[in-house]
Design a protein around this motif. Structure first.
Motif: not given
Length: 146
Positions: A60-82
């Motif tokens: 979270s201290a490094w925005p580029a790293a946070a987005v690159t890791c966070g988007v696939p995790l959020f997408s995986a979670g959204a796929l599990f929810a949908v």
């Protein structure tokens, strides 16, 4: 170091952190589930989720790293929810046996890696926190971002 090279290094760091965050979150969730089923403590689950929290704090201290890791995790979670069936199909293609650490719960045959953490919303929560941390102004981020 140029701005572009820092963003590229952040993206690489975020992608490298994606695998440990994914599997440690799942191992922590399974250990907590096993502890609850046995009616006892689950220190391995706490340790796994604490390691995930440390990784998320660093990312979270490094925005580029946070987005690159966070988007696939959020997408995986959204796929599990949908569509849980589609998410389970994708998770079944991921390797697990080669990633089992000593003392951590391994995957059962009927439960692909990421199932418990995906169905409980942990991936969605972690991914959203990472992406939102990248959107914060620099002065609100961690001191590690300097």
């Amino acid at each position: 170091m140029t701005r572009e090279s820092r963003h590229l290094m952040g993206a690489v760091a975020g992608l490298a952190a994606l695998v440990p965050v994914y599997y440690l979150t799942e191992a922590g969730a399974k250990a907590l589930r096993m502890g609850a089923a046995e009616g006892g403590p689950a220190p391995v689950g706490l340790a796994c989720l604490a390691a995930v929290a440390v990784l998320v704090a660093v990312l979270s201290a490094w925005p580029a790293a946070a987005v690159t890791c966070g988007v696939p995790l959020f997408s995986a979670g959204a796929l599990f929810a949908v569509d849980a069936d589609a998410a389970l199909g994708v998770a079944a293609t991921l390797p697990w046996e080669g990633l089992a650490w000593d003392g951590l719960p391994s995957a059962e045959l009927a439960e692909p890696p990421g199932t418990l953490a995906g169905l409980t919303g942990l991936y969605t929560l972690i991914g959203a926190l990472l992406v939102l941390s990248a959107l914060l102004p620099a002065r609100w981020r961690s001191i590690l971002s300097a």
